[in-house]
Design an enzyme around this catalytic site. Structure first.
Site, PDB file in Angstrom:
ATOM      1  N   SER A 124       3.207   0.666   3.112  1.00 47.30           N
ATOM      2  CA  SER A 124       4.180  -0.921   3.774  1.00 47.30           C
ATOM      3  C   SER A 124       3.278  -1.434   3.460  1.00 47.30           C
ATOM      4  CB  SER A 124       2.604  -0.204   4.541  1.00 47.30           C
ATOM      5  OG  SER A 124       2.822   1.632   5.376  1.00 47.30           O
TER       6      SER A 124
ATOM      7  N   ASP B 153      -7.001  -2.824   4.437  1.00 44.04           N
ATOM      8  CA  ASP B 153      -5.550  -2.349   4.837  1.00 44.04           C
ATOM      9  C   ASP B 153      -4.726  -2.080   6.120  1.00 44.04           C
ATOM     10  OD1 ASP B 153      -5.059  -1.466   2.084  1.00 44.04           O
ATOM     11  OD2 ASP B 153      -6.117   0.437   2.093  1.00 44.04           O
TER      12      ASP B 153
ATOM     13  N   HIS C 107       0.504  -0.990   0.111  1.00 43.34           N
ATOM     14  CA  HIS C 107      -0.176  -0.452   0.142  1.00 43.34           C
ATOM     15  C   HIS C 107       0.645   1.586  -0.001  1.00 43.34           C
ATOM     16  CE1 HIS C 107      -3.571   2.557   0.631  1.00 43.34           C
ATOM     17  NE2 HIS C 107      -3.048   2.955   1.757  1.00 43.34           N
TER      18      HIS C 107
END
Ligand code: GAR
Length: 183
Positions: free
Chosen positions: A131, A140, A104
């Protein structure tokens, strides 16, 4: 766990990096919900088997069950999402629990979801990054496996920041995936 499928929807630059820098794992399948994804051509050029199905208008559970069967046919143990822009069903995530990772383009937990670079610039942040995390039902939000910080420079646009962070993503993802498949 070392047989990895990479799931993409577009360009596939992270997929390419995962293939080129593979260490301790092998990319055995590239799958896409967009048959026209540029990354699919790259995967074919690299000699990696591909699976595609245009997900537009397809029942979510049917899509995910069919994808899951294809992954099992290829003996996949670990799934790496790399710009896969489709939310997976709870069924799929439970079926592959703890074996799906994602990259991400933000320093999670900041900026979950889309338009991360524009949001970081808009907020006046001086640092962003990327990340890699375990995929869970909540978007997420799974355990963070690794992050790289990337500075936001004066005059950055979402595009210029994206380029800088993308280079960091390519280093981070293969490194973390190598660790992940060993544990
Ligand atoms: C990457 O920046 C990735 O982090 C991001 O999409 C881009 C895909 O580029 N993923 C997400 O935003 C997931 N919500 P790529 O196709 O060149 O790897």
């Amino acid at each position: 766990p070392r047989r990895v499928a990479v799931l993409i929807s577009g360009r596939g630059s992270n997929m390419q990096a995962l293939i080129e820098k593979a260490s301790g794992y092998e990319v055995v399948l590239v799958a896409s919900n967009k048959p026209q994804a540029a990354g699919i051509d790259c995967a074919r050029a690299a000699g990696i088997p591909t699976w595609t199905w245009d997900s537009k208008g397809v029942d979510r559970l049917l899509f995910d069950r069919t994808l899951s069967a294809a992954l099992k046919d290829h003996g996949v143990g670990t799934i790496a999402l790399a710009g896969f822009m489709r939310i997976l069903t709870p069924w799929f995530i439970a079926e592959w629990e703890g074996r799906i990772v994602n990259i991400h383009p933000s320093l999670l937990p900041k900026y979950k979801g889309l338009d991360t670079h524009a949001r970081a610039i808009e907020a006046g942040d001086t640092m962003s990054g990327c990340s890699v995390h375990v995929v869970t039902e909540e978007l997420d939000a799974g355990a963070i496996l690794g992050q790289v910080e990337v500075p936001i420079e004066a005059g950055d646009t979402p595009t210029s920041l994206e380029q800088r962070i993308l280079a960091a993503e390519h280093e981070l993802y293969s490194r973390i995936l190598s660790e992940f498949v060993r544990r």
